[in-house]
Design an enzyme around this catalytic site. Structure first.
Site, short mmCIF file in Angstrom:
data_model
loop_
_atom_site.label_atom_id
_atom_site.label_comp_id
_atom_site.label_asym_id
_atom_site.label_seq_id
_atom_site.Cartn_x
_atom_site.Cartn_y
_atom_site.Cartn_z
N ALA A 21 -51.74 29.07 -32.19
CA ALA A 21 -51.70 29.73 -30.88
C ALA A 21 -50.64 29.07 -30.00
O ALA A 21 -49.89 29.75 -29.29
CB ALA A 21 -53.07 29.65 -30.20
N ASP B 56 -58.21 29.89 -28.38
CA ASP B 56 -57.02 29.05 -28.54
C ASP B 56 -55.89 29.54 -27.65
O ASP B 56 -55.10 28.75 -27.12
CB ASP B 56 -56.52 29.10 -29.99
CG ASP B 56 -57.43 28.32 -30.93
OD1 ASP B 56 -58.53 27.91 -30.51
OD2 ASP B 56 -57.04 28.13 -32.10
N GLY C 190 -57.50 22.24 -36.46
CA GLY C 190 -58.47 22.64 -35.44
C GLY C 190 -57.99 22.39 -34.03
O GLY C 190 -58.78 22.41 -33.09
N LEU C 191 -56.68 22.20 -33.86
CA LEU C 191 -56.15 21.93 -32.51
C LEU C 191 -55.41 23.14 -31.94
O LEU C 191 -54.68 23.01 -30.95
CB LEU C 191 -55.23 20.70 -32.55
CG LEU C 191 -55.90 19.39 -32.95
CD1 LEU C 191 -54.89 18.25 -33.04
CD2 LEU C 191 -57.02 19.02 -31.97
N GLY C 192 -55.59 24.30 -32.54
CA GLY C 192 -54.98 25.51 -32.00
C GLY C 192 -53.47 25.53 -32.14
O GLY C 192 -52.75 26.07 -31.29
N PRO D 8 -50.52 20.99 -38.01
CA PRO D 8 -51.03 22.35 -38.22
C PRO D 8 -52.37 22.30 -38.94
O PRO D 8 -52.66 21.32 -39.66
CB PRO D 8 -49.96 22.97 -39.14
CG PRO D 8 -49.37 21.81 -39.89
CD PRO D 8 -49.48 20.61 -38.99
O1 PMV Z 1 -60.86 24.77 -35.89
P1 PMV Z 1 -60.53 25.97 -35.09
O2 PMV Z 1 -59.61 25.72 -33.95
O3 PMV Z 1 -60.12 27.10 -35.95
O4 PMV Z 1 -61.88 26.34 -34.32
C1 PMV Z 1 -62.68 27.38 -34.71
C2 PMV Z 1 -63.81 27.52 -33.77
C3 PMV Z 1 -64.94 28.30 -34.39
O5 PMV Z 1 -65.95 28.39 -33.40
C4 PMV Z 1 -65.49 27.58 -35.59
C5 PMV Z 1 -64.50 29.70 -34.82
C6 PMV Z 1 -64.17 30.65 -33.68
O6 PMV Z 1 -63.55 31.70 -33.97
O7 PMV Z 1 -64.55 30.42 -32.53
#
Ligand code: PMV
Length: 315
Positions: free
Chosen positions: A107, A149, A102-104, A99
């Site tokens: 979602a 996501d 940054g891998l969604g 969790p």
């Molecule tokens: O790390 P993540 O999956 O929350 O990626 C966010 C991507 C951003 O461009 C930094 C934010 C967004 O809402 O697009």
């Protein structure tokens, strides 16, 4: 009398995790991004009992509605949006991504849950309904999610994405196999805090803001062409440049830079941070023969989640 035994599988659903290949942060300002829904993700299974319990053992989560926990609140929002507010199905979720990296993951969790619950209710889990419900859940975590996501969690595959109402989701042509290696190098940071930091950095550069953001967009446009041609070495060089731009807006860290360095030194064709930055994961593109070695090197160096994902060319 002939008795037919039908195997009784519990209702279940799957949501894919996502990896941002290009365009994070600039996508917030209207530029396109490229994402891929990967094989890793979250699977939800509806339990035999009905105590409205939601468990994700891999993440140490075990909640019920009304608990003071963001996952409990998000789940309540999901049930409400599905019109299943009064139901008490238990859900057990198996996650093969971490969790908050940054891998969604959230979602994937919401999409898997929505699909399993709709199956349990005997209702059609059409994509639009699953998307709306999962977005309602995500608003609890992120306030104003872009929907990227969720598009990945529902549809998988590789696609370009532009924010909007509705967002623009364009499946990409893939001219040759592309193998990506994804590795977590440290805990992730708050997406909201990183997005706010970028806003400050962009206001500092004044009139350079627009051309800087356009550079991110131009790299995405070039990457769409390189992916269509199946030109993995060029995809790699473009990832390196995208990483440099992300460094310039202050979202990389020494560990993320080190992750890219390790991947490149093991033969990756290019590497960058993926997602909001400030921690989390790197993604590298590699020749298929080199990908297992790169995966092993990253797993050995960082000891965290690490996997390969192959994007097959169009038939
Ligand atoms: O790390 P993540 O999956 O929350 O990626 C966010 C991507 C951003 O461009 C930094 C934010 C967004 O809402 O697009």
């Amino acid at each position: 009398m002939i008795t037919t035994l039908t195997p009784s599988c519990p209702p279940s659903g799957r949501g894919a995790a996502k990896v941002l290949l290009f365009g994070e942060h600039s996508v917030v300002y209207g530029q396109r991004a490229i994402a891929v829904g990967v094989d890793a993700g979250v699977t939800a299974e509806v339990g035999a009992t009905r105590s409205a319990r939601l468990e994700v053992p891999a993440w140490g989560i075990d909640v019920r509605p009304g608990d003071d926990h963001p996952v409990a609140r998000a789940h309540a929002a999901l049930l409400e949006a599905l019109g299943l507010g009064g139901s008490a199905w238990d859900l057990r979720l198996t996650a093969d991504v971490p969790p908050g990296a940054g891998l969604g993951s959230s979602a994937a969790l919401a999409v898997a849950s929505a699909r399993a619950l709709l199956e349990a209710a005997g209702e059609r889990a059409d994509d639009a309904r699953v998307y709306d419900a999962a977005m309602a859940a995500e608003r609890i975590f992120h306030g104003n999610p872009s929907g990227l996501d969720h598009a990945a969690a529902i549809r998988g595959g590789i696609f370009a994405f532009r924010r909007g109402e509705p967002p623009e989701v364009t499946p990409l042509r893939v001219g040759g196999p592309l193998v990506f290696v994804v590795a977590q190098v440290e805990p992730g940071a708050s997406t909201r805090a990183m997005v706010e930091g970028v806003a400050r950095r962009l206001s500092d550069v004044g009139t350079a803001k627009a051309p800087l953001l356009e550079s991110f967009g131009a790299i995405v446009a070039e990457a769409i062409g390189a992916i269509a041609e199946g030109d993995a070495p060029r995809v790699g060089r473009l990832m390196d440049v995208n990483h440099g731009l992300l460094v310039s807006i202050g979202v990389s860290t020494p560990q993320l830079d080190e992750g890219c360095r390790v991947a490149r030194s093991e033969g990756a064709l290019g590497a960058k941070l993926t997602g909001a930055g400030g921690g989390g994961c790197v993604v590298a593109v590699a020749h298929p023969d080199d990908a297992p070695r790169i995966t092993q090197a990253l797993a050995h160096r960082f000891g965290l989640c690490c996997f390969m994902h192959r994007v097959a060319p169009d038939a």
